[in-house]
Every structure is written in C-alpha cells, then in structure tokens.
Design a protein around this motif. Structure first.
Motif, short mmCIF file in Angstrom:
data_model
loop_
_atom_site.label_atom_id
_atom_site.label_comp_id
_atom_site.label_asym_id
_atom_site.label_seq_id
_atom_site.Cartn_x
_atom_site.Cartn_y
_atom_site.Cartn_z
N VAL A 101 -46.78 38.12 26.71
CA VAL A 101 -46.25 36.93 27.37
C VAL A 101 -45.55 36.07 26.31
CG1 VAL A 101 -46.81 34.82 28.64
CG2 VAL A 101 -48.08 36.92 29.11
N CYS A 102 -44.23 36.15 26.30
CA CYS A 102 -43.45 35.33 25.37
C CYS A 102 -42.01 35.30 25.87
CB CYS A 102 -43.49 35.90 23.96
SG CYS A 102 -42.97 34.69 22.72
N ILE A 103 -41.18 34.47 25.23
CA ILE A 103 -39.78 34.43 25.68
C ILE A 103 -38.80 34.90 24.62
CG2 ILE A 103 -40.06 32.67 27.45
CD1 ILE A 103 -39.08 30.60 25.44
N CYS A 104 -39.32 35.25 23.43
CA CYS A 104 -38.38 35.54 22.33
C CYS A 104 -37.55 36.80 22.54
CB CYS A 104 -39.10 35.57 20.99
SG CYS A 104 -40.43 36.77 20.90
N GLN A 105 -38.01 37.72 23.41
CA GLN A 105 -37.18 38.91 23.66
C GLN A 105 -36.22 38.68 24.83
OE1 GLN A 105 -40.48 38.59 24.15
NE2 GLN A 105 -41.36 40.37 25.16
N HIS A 111 -36.54 32.58 19.37
CA HIS A 111 -37.76 31.79 19.14
C HIS A 111 -38.74 31.99 20.29
CE1 HIS A 111 -37.57 29.49 15.49
NE2 HIS A 111 -36.26 29.33 15.65
N CYS A 112 -40.03 31.73 19.99
CA CYS A 112 -41.08 31.96 20.98
C CYS A 112 -41.30 30.75 21.88
CB CYS A 112 -42.38 32.33 20.28
SG CYS A 112 -42.23 33.76 19.23
N GLY A 113 -40.49 29.72 21.73
CA GLY A 113 -40.67 28.53 22.53
C GLY A 113 -39.34 27.98 23.02
N PRO A 160 -50.68 36.40 25.67
CA PRO A 160 -49.78 35.32 25.22
C PRO A 160 -49.59 35.39 23.70
CG PRO A 160 -51.72 34.46 26.39
CD PRO A 160 -51.97 35.90 26.13
N SER A 161 -48.33 35.48 23.27
CA SER A 161 -48.08 35.69 21.85
C SER A 161 -47.22 34.60 21.22
CB SER A 161 -47.40 37.05 21.63
OG SER A 161 -46.15 37.08 22.27
N SER A 162 -46.95 33.52 21.99
CA SER A 162 -45.98 32.58 21.44
C SER A 162 -46.61 31.50 20.53
CB SER A 162 -45.18 31.92 22.55
OG SER A 162 -46.02 31.15 23.34
N SER A 190 -54.52 34.81 15.85
CA SER A 190 -54.03 34.64 14.49
C SER A 190 -52.83 35.52 14.28
CB SER A 190 -55.13 35.01 13.50
OG SER A 190 -56.19 34.12 13.62
N LYS A 191 -51.70 35.02 14.75
CA LYS A 191 -50.44 35.74 14.52
C LYS A 191 -49.79 35.04 13.35
CE LYS A 191 -46.19 37.04 16.88
NZ LYS A 191 -45.43 36.90 18.13
N HIS A 192 -49.81 35.71 12.22
CA HIS A 192 -49.34 35.04 11.00
C HIS A 192 -47.84 35.15 10.85
CE1 HIS A 192 -53.62 35.49 10.26
NE2 HIS A 192 -53.48 34.42 9.50
N ASP A 212 -37.25 31.55 11.32
CA ASP A 212 -38.37 30.78 10.78
C ASP A 212 -39.29 30.31 11.92
OD1 ASP A 212 -40.12 29.18 9.50
OD2 ASP A 212 -38.64 27.82 8.62
N LYS A 213 -40.46 30.93 12.02
CA LYS A 213 -41.40 30.57 13.08
C LYS A 213 -42.61 29.85 12.50
CE LYS A 213 -39.87 34.30 16.11
NZ LYS A 213 -40.20 35.18 17.24
N SER A 214 -42.43 29.33 11.30
CA SER A 214 -43.58 28.76 10.60
C SER A 214 -44.15 27.51 11.26
CB SER A 214 -43.22 28.45 9.14
OG SER A 214 -42.12 27.58 9.10
ZN LIG Z 1 -42.39 35.60 20.72
#
Ligand SMILES: [Zn+2]
Length: 321
Positions: A101-105, A111-113, A160-162, A190-192, A212-214
């Motif tokens: 579950v994410c939107i980055c693809q 970005h994941c958001g 959910p991975s975002s 913990s997705k680093h 940059d997803k930091s």
């Molecule tokens: Zn994502």
C-alpha cells in the motif's frame, strides 16, 4: 537445519505489469526478472510458484501510466486490484496475498506521500531548500482508499509501506469500520532510508535518480527510533512487523524481536540481491553458500518470516546442486 525447511515462512515479492511494453523493457535490464510478470500471464506465473511451494506473495502493481496524484492506486480496476482478483479466482486460499500500500509506483514524483503546497526552506541546510513537503494526513486519506480497494479485491494482507505517522492506527480503523476485520496488516515498521532499494526502483519505476525519502523513512543512525516504531505499530494493530533492509540491520532484528510477540518479517532487499548476483557473475563467490548464509543469519537474529528475491532461484535451481 536445511534452509528449505522454512519454505512456509518465505514471502516472494512479485511485480505485476499492466503494460506489456514496460514489462519487456524491464526484462531487458536483467535484474529481479524472476519476480516480474505481465498481468495476462499472472495465473500461469502463480501456478509455477505454487509448484515450488511458494504460497506467500507480496504484490507490487506497476501501472501502465502514472499521474501527479497516483490516482490509479485506488482504482477498482487498477493493476494490483486486477491481479488480486485473478489470483483469488484461480487459487483461493492456496495463496496468501500481501499487497503493498503506497503511491510511489503510481505518481510521477516517486515519493511515498502526497505533496503539500508548502516547501521546506531550511536555511541552515541548503540541501533542503525548496524541497516539496509531504502532507502526512492527506497521504493517510489516500492510503485508506487504496487499502479498501485492495480489501474489496480479496487481499489477505495490506502492507502499508509509505512510513506516514499513524498509518497503522488509521488503516486498522478503516478496515474495521468497513467490515474487513479479516484483512491483516503487515507493517513496514522499520523501512530504513537506503540506497539499497535503487535496483528495485530502477527496474520498476524507470527512475534512475536518487529520491530523498529521509523526512519519512527511518534513519539508520537511530536504533531506538526503529524499536519504538515497531512497538507503536503493534500497539496500533499490526499483525506482522517488518524490518528492511536485512544484512546490516541484524542488531535491530534481534532487538525488536525481544520487544514484540507478533511475527517478525525481515526483507532482504534488491540492493542486497544485486551485489550477490553481480559477484556471482564474476565467479567471486558461491551463490548457494551465500543464499544459505544470508537466510540462516536472518533466522538466527530472529526473523520469523523472510521476504527475498532469492527465494525463487533457491527453490527452482540452486537447491538441486
Ligand atoms: Zn512508497
């Protein structure tokens, strides 16, 4: 213990392509190819996995087109939704489907958001000047819509991975309020933030640039934050907790395992797969030995379940040698 004995605890990541052209182009890159399938061939592909005793799959849909909002992520006829429906119609409960579950693809930024209208203007850090900010709550709203559409399609788990704050609590409520109490949650606790995901991104998103997803992914400097995230996700209702990448995070796996009672999943990511493949091509190492070392070290550290691109090859080819 033979590493294959744990086959029921293996989870294989698959990428389902909506566009045949994108699928063919991606195959030419020659990485992660065992995980790729064009939607029309999904049933034969899953049958092959079942024949290898792989019955847990983690699905990422790769849409034919992306837009600025990532709207096809929650479309009833979106690529992931179509894949789930086809797999469930053909194989029912023989396959446990975990859906990302994410939107980055699905969006054009990668970005994941969802972006807010604000930009970050941190004058102390020129690198961050003018970077678009991610709106946590707007993103939760979209993640909710995605989760519902995947549940309606028949997924067993949402994943959910975002890495938005409060996403497990929010999504658990949405599932319960809509009669999907049976759908479980595997949380990417913990997705680093890591360049180890680059082979995956380059193969499936055709995005060579570093993103940059930091601001929302975990920092590898902060072990305590990662432990805290895992404990919080359990409190918010996660059924399985996940940590990624694997190899340089075994201390975290061991630490988290001592704090939680839910199954702990560890993902061995594309960069970790890539360097073993690349070294094996040069005949610098014995692939089977490294697969086994990798898997056994994850097990020793406390992984109850393992997500890995190695699984297909391990079961299909290497185990016979
Ligand atoms: Zn994502």
């Amino acid at each position: 213990m033979n590493v294959i004995d744990g086959v029921n605890d293996f989870i294989f990541p698959i990428f389902v392509y909506e566009s045949e052209l994108n699928y063919q182009n991606s195959l030419r890159l020659q990485y992660l190819n065992d995980s790729k399938v064009f939607i029309k061939n999904i049933s034969a592909f899953v049958q092959k996995l079942i024949d290898l005793r792989i019955c847990n799959i983690l699905i990422f849909g790769i849409p034919a087109k992306r837009d600025s909002f990532g709207a096809s992520s929650f479309d009833k006829n979106g690529i992931t939704q179509k894949s789930i429906k086809t797999i469930k119609a053909n194989f029912g409960s023989r396959v446990n489907i975990i859906s990302d579950v994410c939107i980055c693809q699905y969006n054009t930024s990668g970005h994941c958001g969802v972006h807010s209208n604000d930009v970050v203007n941190n004058i102390k850090d020129p690198k961050n000047m003018g970077i678009l900010k991610i709106d946590n709550d707007k993103t939760l709203n979209v993640l909710g819509k995605i989760s519902l559409s995947l549940s309606e399609s028949g997924t067993d788990f949402i994943a959910p991975s975002s890495m938005m704050d409060g996403q497990i609590f929010y999504l658990k409520k949405i599932l319960e309020n809509n009669g999907f109490d049976n759908v479980k949650i595997m949380s990417y606790s913990s997705k680093h933030n890591s360049s180890l995901y680059v082979p995956f991104r380059n193969n499936n998103f055709f995005k060579a640039d570093f993103i940059d997803k930091s601001s929302y992914q975990n920092s590898f400097y902060n072990l305590r934050e990662s432990i805290r995230e895992a404990i919080m996700d359990v409190d918010e209702g996660a059924d399985w907790i996940m940590i990624k990448p694997s190899l340089w995070y075994m201390d975290l796996v061991k630490a988290v395992k001592s704090y939680i009672e839910k199954p702990l999943v560890v993902q061995n990511v594309s960069g970790e797969y890539a360097f073993i493949q690349a070294a094996a091509e040069k005949r610098w190492l014995n692939k089977k030995e490294w697969y086994v070392l990798f898997f056994m070290s994850m097990r020793r550290a406390g992984a109850d379940k393992i997500i890995s691109y190695f699984i297909f090859e391990l079961l299909n080819k290497v185990s016979d040698n």
